[in-house]
Write a protein that holds these residues in place. Structure first.
Motif, PDB file in Angstrom:
ATOM      1  N   ILE A 150      43.214  37.579  33.036  1.00 44.64           N
ATOM      2  CA  ILE A 150      41.978  37.011  33.581  1.00 44.64           C
ATOM      3  C   ILE A 150      40.949  38.128  33.785  1.00 44.64           C
ATOM      4  O   ILE A 150      39.777  37.990  33.420  1.00 44.64           O
ATOM      5  CB  ILE A 150      42.260  36.287  34.911  1.00 44.64           C
ATOM      6  N   LEU A 151      41.410  39.253  34.339  1.00 41.26           N
ATOM      7  CA  LEU A 151      40.511  40.390  34.530  1.00 41.26           C
ATOM      8  C   LEU A 151      40.098  40.983  33.185  1.00 41.26           C
ATOM      9  O   LEU A 151      38.936  41.376  32.999  1.00 41.26           O
ATOM     10  CB  LEU A 151      41.187  41.459  35.390  1.00 41.26           C
ATOM     11  N   ASP A 152      41.050  41.069  32.260  1.00 44.85           N
ATOM     12  CA  ASP A 152      40.731  41.602  30.933  1.00 44.85           C
ATOM     13  C   ASP A 152      39.674  40.748  30.237  1.00 44.85           C
ATOM     14  O   ASP A 152      38.744  41.269  29.605  1.00 44.85           O
ATOM     15  CB  ASP A 152      41.993  41.664  30.066  1.00 44.85           C
ATOM     16  N   LYS A 153      39.838  39.421  30.348  1.00 41.74           N
ATOM     17  CA  LYS A 153      38.864  38.519  29.731  1.00 41.74           C
ATOM     18  C   LYS A 153      37.507  38.648  30.410  1.00 41.74           C
ATOM     19  O   LYS A 153      36.460  38.613  29.749  1.00 41.74           O
ATOM     20  CB  LYS A 153      39.367  37.074  29.812  1.00 41.74           C
ATOM     21  N   GLY A 154      37.514  38.812  31.730  1.00 43.08           N
ATOM     22  CA  GLY A 154      36.258  39.038  32.441  1.00 43.08           C
ATOM     23  C   GLY A 154      35.579  40.316  31.975  1.00 43.08           C
ATOM     24  O   GLY A 154      34.353  40.368  31.825  1.00 43.08           O
ATOM     25  N   GLY A 155      36.393  41.367  31.708  1.00 40.27           N
ATOM     26  CA  GLY A 155      35.849  42.617  31.200  1.00 40.27           C
ATOM     27  C   GLY A 155      35.247  42.474  29.813  1.00 40.27           C
ATOM     28  O   GLY A 155      34.330  43.215  29.443  1.00 40.27           O
ATOM     29  N   GLU A 156      35.761  41.524  29.036  1.00 40.62           N
ATOM     30  CA  GLU A 156      35.193  41.260  27.705  1.00 40.62           C
ATOM     31  C   GLU A 156      33.928  40.405  27.797  1.00 40.62           C
ATOM     32  O   GLU A 156      32.944  40.656  27.089  1.00 40.62           O
ATOM     33  CB  GLU A 156      36.218  40.518  26.838  1.00 40.62           C
ATOM     34  N   MET A 157      33.983  39.403  28.665  1.00 38.51           N
ATOM     35  CA  MET A 157      32.905  38.414  28.706  1.00 38.51           C
ATOM     36  C   MET A 157      31.653  38.913  29.424  1.00 38.51           C
ATOM     37  O   MET A 157      30.539  38.527  29.056  1.00 38.51           O
ATOM     38  CB  MET A 157      33.402  37.130  29.382  1.00 38.51           C
ATOM     39  N   ALA A 158      31.805  39.738  30.468  1.00 38.24           N
ATOM     40  CA  ALA A 158      30.631  40.178  31.236  1.00 38.24           C
ATOM     41  C   ALA A 158      29.615  40.921  30.361  1.00 38.24           C
ATOM     42  O   ALA A 158      28.422  40.574  30.374  1.00 38.24           O
ATOM     43  CB  ALA A 158      31.074  41.038  32.421  1.00 38.24           C
ATOM     44  N   PRO A 159      30.024  41.926  29.555  1.00 34.05           N
ATOM     45  CA  PRO A 159      29.039  42.566  28.676  1.00 34.05           C
ATOM     46  C   PRO A 159      28.486  41.604  27.626  1.00 34.05           C
ATOM     47  O   PRO A 159      27.313  41.710  27.236  1.00 34.05           O
ATOM     48  CB  PRO A 159      29.835  43.698  28.014  1.00 34.05           C
ATOM     49  N   ALA A 160      29.326  40.677  27.163  1.00 32.85           N
ATOM     50  CA  ALA A 160      28.854  39.708  26.171  1.00 32.85           C
ATOM     51  C   ALA A 160      27.751  38.827  26.758  1.00 32.85           C
ATOM     52  O   ALA A 160      26.732  38.561  26.104  1.00 32.85           O
ATOM     53  CB  ALA A 160      30.015  38.840  25.686  1.00 32.85           C
ATOM     54  N   TRP A 161      27.946  38.390  28.007  1.00 33.73           N
ATOM     55  CA  TRP A 161      26.897  37.590  28.651  1.00 33.73           C
ATOM     56  C   TRP A 161      25.678  38.444  28.982  1.00 33.73           C
ATOM     57  O   TRP A 161      24.553  37.935  29.041  1.00 33.73           O
ATOM     58  CB  TRP A 161      27.443  36.902  29.902  1.00 33.73           C
ATOM     59  N   GLY A 162      25.888  39.728  29.183  1.00 35.31           N
ATOM     60  CA  GLY A 162      24.751  40.626  29.335  1.00 35.31           C
ATOM     61  C   GLY A 162      23.903  40.659  28.083  1.00 35.31           C
ATOM     62  O   GLY A 162      22.660  40.632  28.145  1.00 35.31           O
ATOM     63  N   MET A 163      24.565  40.680  26.930  1.00 38.47           N
ATOM     64  CA  MET A 163      23.832  40.651  25.659  1.00 38.47           C
ATOM     65  C   MET A 163      23.143  39.302  25.436  1.00 38.47           C
ATOM     66  O   MET A 163      22.032  39.234  24.900  1.00 38.47           O
ATOM     67  CB  MET A 163      24.786  40.947  24.496  1.00 38.47           C
ATOM     68  N   ILE A 164      23.811  38.222  25.854  1.00 40.36           N
ATOM     69  CA  ILE A 164      23.180  36.901  25.741  1.00 40.36           C
ATOM     70  C   ILE A 164      21.909  36.863  26.586  1.00 40.36           C
ATOM     71  O   ILE A 164      20.855  36.358  26.155  1.00 40.36           O
ATOM     72  CB  ILE A 164      24.151  35.789  26.181  1.00 40.36           C
ATOM     73  N   GLY A 165      21.987  37.409  27.800  1.00 38.56           N
ATOM     74  CA  GLY A 165      20.807  37.474  28.650  1.00 38.56           C
ATOM     75  C   GLY A 165      19.707  38.311  28.032  1.00 38.56           C
ATOM     76  O   GLY A 165      18.512  37.989  28.165  1.00 38.56           O
ATOM     77  N   THR A 166      20.104  39.395  27.360  1.00 36.36           N
ATOM     78  CA  THR A 166      19.120  40.234  26.670  1.00 36.36           C
ATOM     79  C   THR A 166      18.395  39.433  25.596  1.00 36.36           C
ATOM     80  O   THR A 166      17.162  39.505  25.454  1.00 36.36           O
ATOM     81  CB  THR A 166      19.806  41.454  26.038  1.00 36.36           C
ATOM     82  N   LEU A 167      19.147  38.660  24.833  1.00 35.97           N
ATOM     83  CA  LEU A 167      18.541  37.828  23.786  1.00 35.97           C
ATOM     84  C   LEU A 167      17.606  36.771  24.384  1.00 35.97           C
ATOM     85  O   LEU A 167      16.527  36.502  23.846  1.00 35.97           O
ATOM     86  CB  LEU A 167      19.628  37.163  22.948  1.00 35.97           C
ATOM     87  N   VAL A 168      18.039  36.171  25.493  1.00 31.27           N
ATOM     88  CA  VAL A 168      17.192  35.179  26.161  1.00 31.27           C
ATOM     89  C   VAL A 168      15.876  35.824  26.594  1.00 31.27           C
ATOM     90  O   VAL A 168      14.780  35.281  26.382  1.00 31.27           O
ATOM     91  CB  VAL A 168      17.920  34.581  27.389  1.00 31.27           C
ATOM     92  N   GLY A 169      15.984  37.010  27.213  1.00 23.97           N
ATOM     93  CA  GLY A 169      14.782  37.703  27.659  1.00 23.97           C
ATOM     94  C   GLY A 169      13.862  38.076  26.516  1.00 23.97           C
ATOM     95  O   GLY A 169      12.630  37.945  26.619  1.00 23.97           O
TER      96      GLY A 169
END
Length: 269
Positions: A150-169
């Motif tokens: 669960i923590l490992d997946k969170g470590g993968e997903m958090a930067p990915a959602w950061g990039m999604i936010g970058t694209l949105v911005g």
């Protein structure tokens, strides 16, 4: 006995301090407001939580906070204390018989040791005891691995959602190039979501997963020593021989301390 693991707390505080120092050195206390953006927080934290909900079942996710809590605590049991426990059990078993250990187990908190010794008291074959206890270790490793995933997946997903936010911005910024007042806020979403995602992954998720993996390895190591101790007690090994056998699991510096202490006692005698 469990107590707080101060290293985890120090690590988290140090990470925050270093980031804050970088902000202060560039723009002072006033610069803090530039690094807070509520939409970016919603995108990263909300998106990461959504990904975890999609990746795991609710019963699995219910343990998340318990798993994180484990990263802030540590078990006081050490190898030397474990060896001392089995030397004491071996001595009593040789003097009073294995059945005498049944009452001894009432004061033992470690369920793994208690189970192994009670199996020995019941006269179960050593190979069967070893198989049962090793199966317990494998099951424990599987549980811990699932919890860490669960923590490992969170470590993968958090930067990915950061990039999604970058694209949105960036999309919002490009859509409103004719409105200069919107460029700053939209660029903030683009930049800060990447920052938030990276911080969440590299300060919280990944370090805690690594800490828990190290704790699991130590716990497995201690349980392997316990298996050797149980088999030694059941076979009626001399306490001194059992101590020497289990001392092979000690780090080299600890063995040297024991040898020096024993040599000092002999010289005093």
């Amino acid at each position: 006995m469990r107590r707080n693991d101060i290293a985890t707390v120090i690590g988290l505080i140090a990470a925050v301090v270093f980031v804050m120092f970088g902000i202060f050195s560039g723009s002072g206390f006033a610069g803090l407001q530039y690094f807070w953006d509520l939409p970016s927080v919603f995108i990263v934290i909300g998106g990461t939580a959504a990904s975890l909900l999609t990746s795991f079942t609710l019963p699995e996710l219910k343990n998340t906070f318990k798993v994180i809590k484990q990263g802030f605590s540590q078990h006081d049991q050490d190898i030397e204390g474990l060896i001392s426990t089995f030397v004491t059990l071996s001595d009593r078993a040789r003097r009073e018989g294995l059945l005498a250990l049944e009452t001894e187990m009432e004061s033992v908190d470690d369920e793994f040791i208690k189970k192994g010794v009670l199996l020995a008291v019941d006269g179960i074959e050593p190979d069967v005891i070893s198989d049962i206890l090793n199966a317990e270790i494998i099951a424990m490793e599987d549980r811990h691995k699932l919890n860490r995933s669960i923590l490992d997946k969170g470590g993968e997903m958090a930067p990915a959602w950061g990039m999604i936010g970058t694209l949105v911005g960036l999309v919002l910024m490009l859509k409103n190039l004719n409105d200069p007042s919107s460029l700053g806020p939209n660029m903030a979403i683009a930049i800060l979501t990447t920052l938030y995602g990276s911080l969440l992954a590299n300060v919280v998720f990944i370090p805690l997963s690594n800490k828990l993996a190290a704790k699991t390895e130590k716990e497995v190591f201690l349980k392997q020593i316990a298996i050797e101790g149980v088999i030694g007690v059941q076979s009626g090994q001399n306490p001194k021989i059992l101590e020497e056998k289990l001392s092979a699991f000690l780090p080299a510096n600890a063995r040297r301390r024991d040898d020096d202490a024993e040599e000092g006692n002999m010289n005093e005698a």
